[in-house]
Design a protein around this motif. Structure first.
Motif, PDB file in Angstrom:
ATOM      1  N   GLN A  73      44.990 -27.971  42.794  1.00 22.72           N
ATOM      2  CA  GLN A  73      46.304 -27.379  42.647  1.00 22.72           C
ATOM      3  C   GLN A  73      47.204 -28.336  41.897  1.00 22.72           C
ATOM      4  O   GLN A  73      47.477 -29.446  42.356  1.00 22.72           O
ATOM      5  CB  GLN A  73      46.919 -27.038  43.999  1.00 22.72           C
TER       6      GLN A  73
ATOM      7  N   GLU B 218      43.301 -23.368  42.372  1.00 27.23           N
ATOM      8  CA  GLU B 218      42.263 -22.716  41.595  1.00 27.23           C
ATOM      9  C   GLU B 218      40.896 -23.318  41.887  1.00 27.23           C
ATOM     10  O   GLU B 218      40.764 -24.494  42.250  1.00 27.23           O
ATOM     11  CB  GLU B 218      42.555 -22.828  40.089  1.00 27.23           C
TER      12      GLU B 218
ATOM     13  N   ALA C 159      34.080 -23.560  37.225  1.00 27.33           N
ATOM     14  CA  ALA C 159      35.118 -22.891  36.449  1.00 27.33           C
ATOM     15  C   ALA C 159      34.854 -23.166  34.979  1.00 27.33           C
ATOM     16  O   ALA C 159      34.355 -24.241  34.612  1.00 27.33           O
ATOM     17  CB  ALA C 159      36.488 -23.423  36.850  1.00 27.33           C
TER      18      ALA C 159
END
Length: 118
Positions: free
Chosen positions: A39, A46, A58
């Motif tokens: 964060q 995320e 990610a």
């Protein structure tokens, strides 16, 4: 009492590397997915990476970050290479029964600060 404790954060220049560790205790985490979220100031938390039977990343960290488990199933690591200023955030370790990219994991650590200077 379940605890997840992160370590390894710090200040690094862009292009540098850091290795985060997460040690979990209080129960057996065999079969659990363990992962990392982050964060940044003013932003939502995320997903970064997770490891269960497979590994998940990610798109923003793929090819730069590597998640792994230690010999003890309750320990995971996040090797972060080619760090960018936009990687600056508090990094959280988390554990869940099922993989998700949403931050609805069952257990969370307190977080460790990573700051990347330009």
């Amino acid at each position: 009492q379940v605890q997840l404790v992160e370590s390894g954060g710090g200040l690094v220049q862009a292009g540098g590397s850091l290795r985060l560790s997460c040690a979990a205790s209080g129960r057996t985490f065999g079969g659990y997915v363990m992962g990392w979220f982050r964060q940044a100031p003013g932003k939502e938390r995320e997903f970064v990476a997770a490891i269960g039977i497979s590994t998940y990343y990610a798109d923003s960290v793929k090819g730069r970050f590597t998640i792994s488990r230690g010999n003890a199933e309750n320990t995971i690591y996040l090797q972060m290479n080619s760090l960018k200023p936009e990687d600056t955030a508090i990094y959280y370790c988390a554990a869940a029964r099922v993989f998700s990219r949403v931050d609805n994991y069952d257990y969370w650590g307190q977080g460790t600060q990573v700051t990347v200077s330009s």
